[in-house]
Enzyme design. Structure first.
Site, PDB file in Angstrom:
ATOM      1  N   ILE A 209     -81.077 -33.723 102.200  1.00 63.49           N
ATOM      2  CA  ILE A 209     -82.079 -32.722 101.773  1.00 63.49           C
ATOM      3  C   ILE A 209     -83.236 -32.779 102.771  1.00 63.49           C
ATOM      4  CG2 ILE A 209     -83.453 -31.852  99.812  1.00 63.49           C
ATOM      5  CD1 ILE A 209     -82.347 -34.508  98.353  1.00 63.49           C
ATOM      6  N   HIS A 210     -83.603 -31.662 103.357  1.00 63.87           N
ATOM      7  CA  HIS A 210     -84.801 -31.685 104.206  1.00 63.87           C
ATOM      8  C   HIS A 210     -85.498 -30.345 104.361  1.00 63.87           C
ATOM      9  CE1 HIS A 210     -82.047 -30.125 107.282  1.00 63.87           C
ATOM     10  NE2 HIS A 210     -83.131 -29.634 107.845  1.00 63.87           N
ATOM     11  N   ARG A 211     -84.901 -29.259 103.873  1.00 69.83           N
ATOM     12  CA  ARG A 211     -85.493 -27.935 104.093  1.00 69.83           C
ATOM     13  C   ARG A 211     -86.865 -27.819 103.466  1.00 69.83           C
ATOM     14  NH1 ARG A 211     -83.227 -24.805 107.942  1.00 69.83           N
ATOM     15  NH2 ARG A 211     -81.129 -25.617 108.050  1.00 69.83           N
ATOM     16  N   ASP A 282     -78.706 -29.189 102.173  1.00 68.07           N
ATOM     17  CA  ASP A 282     -79.371 -27.941 102.534  1.00 68.07           C
ATOM     18  C   ASP A 282     -79.443 -27.817 104.063  1.00 68.07           C
ATOM     19  OD1 ASP A 282     -81.304 -29.813 103.182  1.00 68.07           O
ATOM     20  OD2 ASP A 282     -82.807 -29.081 101.748  1.00 68.07           O
TER      21      ASP A 282
END
Ligand code: UD1
Ligand code: UDP
Length: 362
Positions: A209-211, A282
């Site tokens: 997850i990083h968006r 993501d």
């Protein structure tokens, strides 16, 4: 070796992985390349590890620009890259993907009338709230040579009127596929990640997850973490955590039940991809890599640029709500789509790109 010199602008993790394939192809056919590292990603595990593992040529110039707002970061990068272009006088500037480093490299070059080469052109999410969508649209429009990984990417450009523009559009295939194919065997013999995490022979799920739209919205971030917690109650979930996400989990005091580890090198990632049961992410790059490794992918977004994966039943768009994520995971692991389809080329995208650039410059 030709007299021409390409100046490549890199800055973020996915760009190092894409550049590894193209730099190798340049070497093979004798194109000179100078690399500028903007500094956007700077931790050892977000940058140096990739140069080391994949033997990417060391950057000649390092700008050390990071951790700023979009405008400040992009502006300072443009200024620094402009100075380097004036000093190096390259025949063209090459940029990858859709980060702020991509946009800065393209803008600095085009204003100096230096042709811009865009690798991974034509991708669209049609969500103008994503910083990446703005970066892609602008970079494509000011590039002279556009390398599209998929037919959809070419179609997107045609829909935007590119048949009336002078830019050259080439379907090259996807350089990330080249990189994965090239390193997978070496990765398997050189990492101990499964043993280190006590995962050898075990079923587990890999997630990232990083968006910005997920990390910077506490409701979305908590929803995603809860969705992964639900899955973790059935199968262990492993998350190599992007520094952005780590900071946000801490500041919103969201405590995951699954195992979070530091970002891993590319070789570790290939081994985790190969061994996992499914991918939840993501990330743009990871959605494709899940397909390369024949793993179902659940995308933690409302839309994707890689629509062929959703259409082919390889990828399910699940958004951020925990129950939707858990339901999509159960559906994904029960599906058995045909992974033999040629969606991203044959692993020769970088050579096609290098050949085309040589022709373009001659
Ligand atoms: C950037 C790209 C995104 C890409 C992602 C790949 C833009 C607009 N976004 O997002 O498209 O998917 O890279 O990972 O260019 N940080 C560290 N150490 C690092 C790198 C970042 O601590 O090595 C921190 C920064 O200080 C900052 C945050 O992470 O606070 C976000 O970094 P930034 O480069 O702005 O955006 P990414 O989320 O990494
Ligand atoms: N990646 C990696 N280590 C990690 C997380 C990702 O090597 O801990 C690799 C991943 O396999 C893929 C690329 O980084 O090749 C994707 O980068 P990221 O998800 O940061 O960016 P995006 O593709 O979304 O722009």
């Amino acid at each position: 070796m030709s007299d021409h010199k390409i100046l490549t602008v890199l800055g973020a993790r996915p760009q190092f992985i894409k550049a590894a394939a193209v730099s190798r192809a340049f070497k093979r056919i004798g194109i000179r390349e100078i690399i500028v590292h903007t500094g956007q990603h700077f931790d050892e595990k977000m940058s140096d590890v990739f140069f080391r593992e994949m033997e990417i040529p060391q950057p000649t110039h390092r700008l050390e620009i990071h951790s700023l707002s979009h405008g400040a970061m992009t502006g300072r990068m443009i200024e620094g890259i402009e100075r380097i272009i004036l000093q190096e006088n390259p025949s063209a500037v090459m940029v990858f993907g859709d980060t702020n480093s991509t946009l800065a490299g393209a803008l600095a070059a085009v204003k100096l009338h230096i042709p811009v080469i865009h690798v991974e052109a034509g991708l669209r999410s049609f969500n103008m709230k994503m910083p990446e969508e703005i970066n892609r649209i602008v970079t494509d429009r000011i590039s002279s040579l556009l390398f599209c990984p998929t037919e959809t990417a070419i179609q997107n450009l045609m829909n935007e009127g590119y048949s009336h523009f002078s830019s050259k559009i080439v379907r090259s295939g996807d350089v990330m596929y080249d990189t994965a194919l090239y390193y997978v065997q070496k990765a398997k013999t050189s990492t101990s990640i499964l043993k280190d995490l006590n995962l050898s022979g075990k079923t587990f799920v890999l997630a990232t997850i990083h968006r910005q739209e997920n990390t910077d919205n506490p409701e979305r971030l908590a929803g995603i973490v809860n969705g992964l917690n639900l899955i973790h109650a059935e199968i262990p979930v492993i998350v190599p955590l992007h520094p952005r996400t780590r900071k946000m989990l801490q500041s919103h005091t969201i405590v995951p039940k699954f195992q979070c580890i530091d970002p891993v090198g590319y070789f570790d990632m290939l081994v985790l991809l190969d061994a996992c049961r499914a991918v939840l992410t993501d990330s743009g790059g990871l959605q494709k890599e899940a397909f390369f490794f024949k793993k179902p992918c659940i995308t933690l977004r409302e839309e994707t640029e890689w629509v062929e994966l959703v259409e082919g039943g390889y990828n399910i768009l699940a958004g951020w709500q925990s129950d939707r994520i858990a339901a999509a995971f159960h559906k994904g692991v029960q599906s058995s789509p045909d992974f033999e389809k040629d969606l991203y080329g044959k692993g020769d995208a970088a050579l096609r790109i290098a050949d085309e650039i040589k022709l373009y410059l001659s």
